[in-house]
Write an enzyme that holds these catalytic residues in place. Structure first.
Site, PDB file in Angstrom:
ATOM      1  N   TRP A  14     -12.782   4.637   1.659  1.00  0.00           N
ATOM      2  CA  TRP A  14     -11.922   4.842   2.814  1.00  0.00           C
ATOM      3  C   TRP A  14     -12.584   5.889   3.704  1.00  0.00           C
ATOM      4  O   TRP A  14     -12.584   7.047   3.387  1.00  0.00           O
ATOM      5  CB  TRP A  14     -10.528   5.321   2.391  1.00  0.00           C
ATOM      6  CG  TRP A  14      -9.575   5.329   3.547  1.00  0.00           C
ATOM      7  CD1 TRP A  14      -9.256   6.390   4.352  1.00  0.00           C
ATOM      8  CD2 TRP A  14      -8.832   4.214   4.043  1.00  0.00           C
ATOM      9  NE1 TRP A  14      -8.360   6.018   5.316  1.00  0.00           N
ATOM     10  CE2 TRP A  14      -8.084   4.672   5.148  1.00  0.00           C
ATOM     11  CE3 TRP A  14      -8.731   2.871   3.678  1.00  0.00           C
ATOM     12  CZ2 TRP A  14      -7.244   3.840   5.878  1.00  0.00           C
ATOM     13  CZ3 TRP A  14      -7.898   2.044   4.390  1.00  0.00           C
ATOM     14  CH2 TRP A  14      -7.164   2.530   5.482  1.00  0.00           C
ATOM     15  N   ASN A  46       0.842  -1.191   0.000  1.00  0.00           N
ATOM     16  CA  ASN A  46       0.000   0.000   0.000  1.00  0.00           C
ATOM     17  C   ASN A  46       0.883   1.249   0.000  1.00  0.00           C
ATOM     18  O   ASN A  46       1.708   1.439   0.892  1.00  0.00           O
ATOM     19  CB  ASN A  46      -0.897   0.021   1.244  1.00  0.00           C
ATOM     20  CG  ASN A  46      -1.786   1.250   1.298  1.00  0.00           C
ATOM     21  OD1 ASN A  46      -2.799   1.311   0.618  1.00  0.00           O
ATOM     22  ND2 ASN A  46      -1.409   2.248   2.101  1.00  0.00           N
ATOM     23  N   GLU A  47       0.732   2.065  -1.022  1.00  0.00           N
ATOM     24  CA  GLU A  47       1.350   3.397  -1.110  1.00  0.00           C
ATOM     25  C   GLU A  47       2.855   3.401  -0.872  1.00  0.00           C
ATOM     26  O   GLU A  47       3.378   4.206  -0.090  1.00  0.00           O
ATOM     27  CB  GLU A  47       0.656   4.376  -0.145  1.00  0.00           C
ATOM     28  CG  GLU A  47      -0.767   4.706  -0.545  1.00  0.00           C
ATOM     29  CD  GLU A  47      -1.373   5.837   0.275  1.00  0.00           C
ATOM     30  OE1 GLU A  47      -0.722   6.302   1.237  1.00  0.00           O
ATOM     31  OE2 GLU A  47      -2.498   6.256  -0.036  1.00  0.00           O
ATOM     32  N   LYS A  89     -12.602  10.019   8.151  1.00  0.00           N
ATOM     33  CA  LYS A  89     -13.136   9.703   6.822  1.00  0.00           C
ATOM     34  C   LYS A  89     -14.187   8.595   6.851  1.00  0.00           C
ATOM     35  O   LYS A  89     -14.722   8.215   5.807  1.00  0.00           O
ATOM     36  CB  LYS A  89     -12.006   9.301   5.872  1.00  0.00           C
ATOM     37  CG  LYS A  89     -11.025  10.416   5.543  1.00  0.00           C
ATOM     38  CD  LYS A  89     -10.043   9.976   4.472  1.00  0.00           C
ATOM     39  CE  LYS A  89      -9.023  11.070   4.181  1.00  0.00           C
ATOM     40  NZ  LYS A  89      -8.058  11.228   5.267  1.00  0.00           N
ATOM     41  N   TYR A 145      -8.064  15.782  -1.147  1.00  0.00           N
ATOM     42  CA  TYR A 145      -6.699  16.312  -1.145  1.00  0.00           C
ATOM     43  C   TYR A 145      -6.477  17.055  -2.457  1.00  0.00           C
ATOM     44  O   TYR A 145      -5.722  16.624  -3.334  1.00  0.00           O
ATOM     45  CB  TYR A 145      -5.687  15.183  -0.972  1.00  0.00           C
ATOM     46  CG  TYR A 145      -5.752  14.526   0.393  1.00  0.00           C
ATOM     47  CD1 TYR A 145      -5.586  15.265   1.560  1.00  0.00           C
ATOM     48  CD2 TYR A 145      -5.989  13.159   0.520  1.00  0.00           C
ATOM     49  CE1 TYR A 145      -5.657  14.672   2.806  1.00  0.00           C
ATOM     50  CE2 TYR A 145      -6.054  12.553   1.774  1.00  0.00           C
ATOM     51  CZ  TYR A 145      -5.891  13.314   2.904  1.00  0.00           C
ATOM     52  OH  TYR A 145      -5.968  12.720   4.144  1.00  0.00           O
ATOM     53  N   ASN A 200      -5.259   4.498  -4.711  1.00  0.00           N
ATOM     54  CA  ASN A 200      -5.832   5.314  -3.644  1.00  0.00           C
ATOM     55  C   ASN A 200      -6.009   6.720  -4.194  1.00  0.00           C
ATOM     56  O   ASN A 200      -5.028   7.419  -4.469  1.00  0.00           O
ATOM     57  CB  ASN A 200      -4.902   5.338  -2.427  1.00  0.00           C
ATOM     58  CG  ASN A 200      -4.737   3.969  -1.793  1.00  0.00           C
ATOM     59  OD1 ASN A 200      -5.465   3.032  -2.098  1.00  0.00           O
ATOM     60  ND2 ASN A 200      -3.771   3.851  -0.895  1.00  0.00           N
TER      61      ASN A 200
END
Length: 672
Positions: free
Chosen positions: A543, A409-410, A564, A464, A458
């Protein structure tokens, strides 16, 4: 009848092997508390960060906690085998029996097990000391993460007692039984059972190994073989079988499971048994058309879930997993990304039972928008990650709900580049389980996106920065450039506080202390429209389903919370966006929800009212005067614009064609 027979089978199993829950009456102290009388009583599950981390204390306690328990080992257990099994402790666990070290486990989210047979005193009280360390380590996944790294023994602990010859629990704390679905169709299923057997005696042992497949009260299939186990040996045996015209595990439409009862008999007596779920299904993902389960397209209405909640942190009990599952079912969720780590067996069992499609993953996590990195290129880190991947797969192999193994992930490619290591993890996942595809979650354009069989992004378009429209452009451009990719959305979401209300739609700053709920609602409406209109998106995962703890966050209505979620951290309040999805995804129950009821103070001279519904028609009343009937659009939305309120109190109500109602009293400020 089926439940009764299964209960009887489980009772028979317990007659052969015994599992003793050891959750009660432990003593706890931190390692720095060296004074006498520092111990205090605790019960498991337990974390020492349920208070400090959840108040936004960024330097919450990360160190060593000691757990002490006295255990009387019965005299009749001598001649048996004893194992101590932990469902989860974070993150480095060292186990001592009567002052002697017997083993260490490195990793905070999978189960692990140690054999105690020759380490305990029989017919005597024994001292169990567990030292758990959640301090930062550079060679244990995860290195970083936008969530709390709670310390403690936060899941169940069991003492397992078996005969000397048994189905081994020592293969990464798995069941010792792997049900490999080699080929499944509507007409026939071929399954190969791999069974780990162990003999701790000094002599050869001749036994019969049997697999029975139970279909409610009927034995649908049975296979057995006679083998001889050499002294002090561990082996793996295989038995294959077919089931004609199988009843398939078909998601929420029909989450049917057979049960595989595996036992060992010797001289006509059952000496050990294990029962495992067998949900037969076949599935694939088309790069253009999305996900197919048992030959039929299934749009995955997904959410992500962290394993924590208010007041208890990650020390969750069965009732907490059940409540989370019921909330997801209410909203119409049919797919869950259990992020960012292996979660409790109880949760996987519930996912099987209710027919969710699951993405399960290891905690190979990048920093997101924060400092540091998720990968350090050293042998110990690489080895630990592979061990955690084996644990994830072997412990959860038989859960039919799990359809994807997640590998990262990321992550970032700057500095120590994880690309080659990700390739190694992918190869390992396919070697461990060739029946399930791999996937990953990314937030960059890089080579790491082209390793796993599926890839997901994501995306936070409209939170953002940017607007939801940028998500549409991104998806279309990516699909056009890489038509071979199986593209998903692994995360999308926006923060919201139920205490932050406004009657104008104004985009906020994510890092601000102002997170208005109506922007989250708008965000999800627009993002879901984009995702829904693109069938090539194989799955999307909100999310997050629930607000969760993140001590480093300083935003929203208080520090320490990532807001969130579609449901508040304590699970008491469903936010408006929850009802938007419920109206779109839940086809089993009638839905009518008047949005923005928490906006009790109104300032604009003309107001807009919106309802979410899956009904045919809705009428709005303001102070008992009809504002008109309307039919919902394709996204379950009914909107009335230009509504004038009188100064002071106003009663607003919506009524559906089948007499569902929802209402609120709002206060209109004077416009004079």
């Amino acid at each position: 009848m089926a439940l009764l027979i299964l209960f009887c089978l489980l009772q028979n199993i317990h007659a052969q092997r015994e599992s003793v829950l050891l959750n009660d009456n432990w003593s706890f102290r931190f390692s720095h508390q060296v004074q006498k009388n520092s111990w205090k009583r605790v019960d498991l599950p337990h974390t020492w960060n349920a208070q400090d981390a959840l108040t936004g204390k960024q330097d919450y306690k990360r160190g060593i906690g000691n757990y002490l328990k006295k255990l009387f080992v019965k005299p009749e257990w001598e001649g048996k085998r004893l194992f101590l099994r932990f469902e989860g402790a974070n993150a480095v666990t060292n186990v001592f029996i009567n002052g002697k070290h017997i083993g260490e486990h490195r990793g905070g989210y999978a189960a692990f097990i140690f054999e105690l047979t020759d380490k305990v005193k029989y017919n005597a009280e024994n001292e169990i000391l567990i030292r758990v360390n959640n301090a930062e380590q550079l060679d244990i996944m995860p290195l970083v993460g936008d969530f709390n790294f709670y310390g403690g023994i936060y899941r169940d602990v069991h003492l397992l007692i078996t005969d000397p010859v048994c189905i081994s629990p020592l293969d990464y704390a798995s069941s010792g039984v792997y049900l490999i679905q080699e080929k499944v169709t509507d007409k026939q299923a071929t399954v190969r059972a791999k069974i780990n057997l162990t003999n701790s005696t000094a002599t050869k042992q001749k036994v019969d190994v049997r697999v029975q497949i139970l279909n409610d009260e009927v034995v649908a299939q049975k296979q057995s073989k006679t083998i001889t186990l050499k002294e002090n040996t561990d082996i793996q045996e295989e038995l294959s079988f077919t089931i004609d015209n199988p009843r398939l595990w078909n998601g929420q439409e029909d989450p049917f499971m057979y049960w595989a009862l595996v036992d060992i008999t010797q001289n006509g007596k059952v000496i050990d048994s294990v029962i495992q779920p067998l949900g037969l299904r076949y599935y694939h993902t088309d790069p253009d058309k999305g996900f197919f389960l048992n030959g039929k397209h299934l749009q995955l209405h997904g959410v992500c879930r962290h394993q924590d909640r208010a007041e208890v942190g990650n020390a969750l009990r069965q009732c907490h997993h059940e409540e989370d599952t019921q909330l997801m079912l209410e909203m119409g969720v049919n797919a869950v990304r259990l992020a960012h780590y292996p979660q409790a067996t109880a949760m996987y069992n519930l996912m099987d039972k209710y027919g969710f499609v699951i993405w399960a993953e290891i905690p190979f996590i990048g920093p997101g928008g924060y400092a540091d990195k998720g990968f350090v290129d050293q042998p110990s880190f690489r080895a630990n990650g592979k061990e955690q991947l084996k644990e994830l797969i072997r412990q959860n192999y038989n859960h039919p709900s799990i359809c994807f193994w997640g590998l990262f992930n990321e992550l970032k490619e700057v500095g120590d580049n994880p690309l080659e290591y990700i390739k190694e993890l992918n190869e390992l996942a396919k070697a461990e389980d060739p029946t399930r595809p791999t996937t990953s979650a990314t937030n960059i354009n890089a080579e790491i996106n082209f390793v796993t069989e599926h890839i997901a992004w994501n995306r936070y378009d409209g939170w953002y920065g940017s607007t939801p429209a940028t998500l549409a452009r991104f998806l279309d451009a990516t699909h056009t450039k890489h038509p071979e990719l199986r593209i998903g959305i692994s995360e999308y979401g926006a923060g919201a506080s139920i205490y932050h209300q406004q009657d104008s739609l104004v985009q906020t700053v994510p890092t601000a202390w102002w997170h208005p709920e109506n922007w989250q609602t708008f965000y999800h409406i627009e993002n879901w429209k984009i995702i829904n209109e693109r069938p090539f998106v194989w799955g999307s995962f909100v999310w997050n389903m629930f607000d969760f703890g993140a001590a480093h966050r300083t935003e929203g209505d208080r520090p320490g919370i990532n807001d969130k979620g579609l449901v508040t951290f304590d699970r008491k309040v469903r936010k408006d966006a929850f009802y938007f999805y419920k109206a779109n995804w839940n086809k089993k129950e009638p839905v009518l929800h008047l949005a923005e009821k928490r906006v009790v103070n109104r300032y604009k001279p003309q107001q807009t009212f919106m309802a979410f519904t899956n009904q045919q028609e809705v009428e709005l009343f303001v102070n008992k005067v009809s504002m008109g009937k309307k039919q919902p659009n394709n996204y379950g939305m009914v909107v009335w614009e230009g509504i004038r309120l009188k100064d002071g109190k106003n009663q607003v109500e919506v009524i559906s064609n089948n007499d569902l109602t929802d209402s609120v009293e709002v206060l209109q400020a004077s416009c004079k």
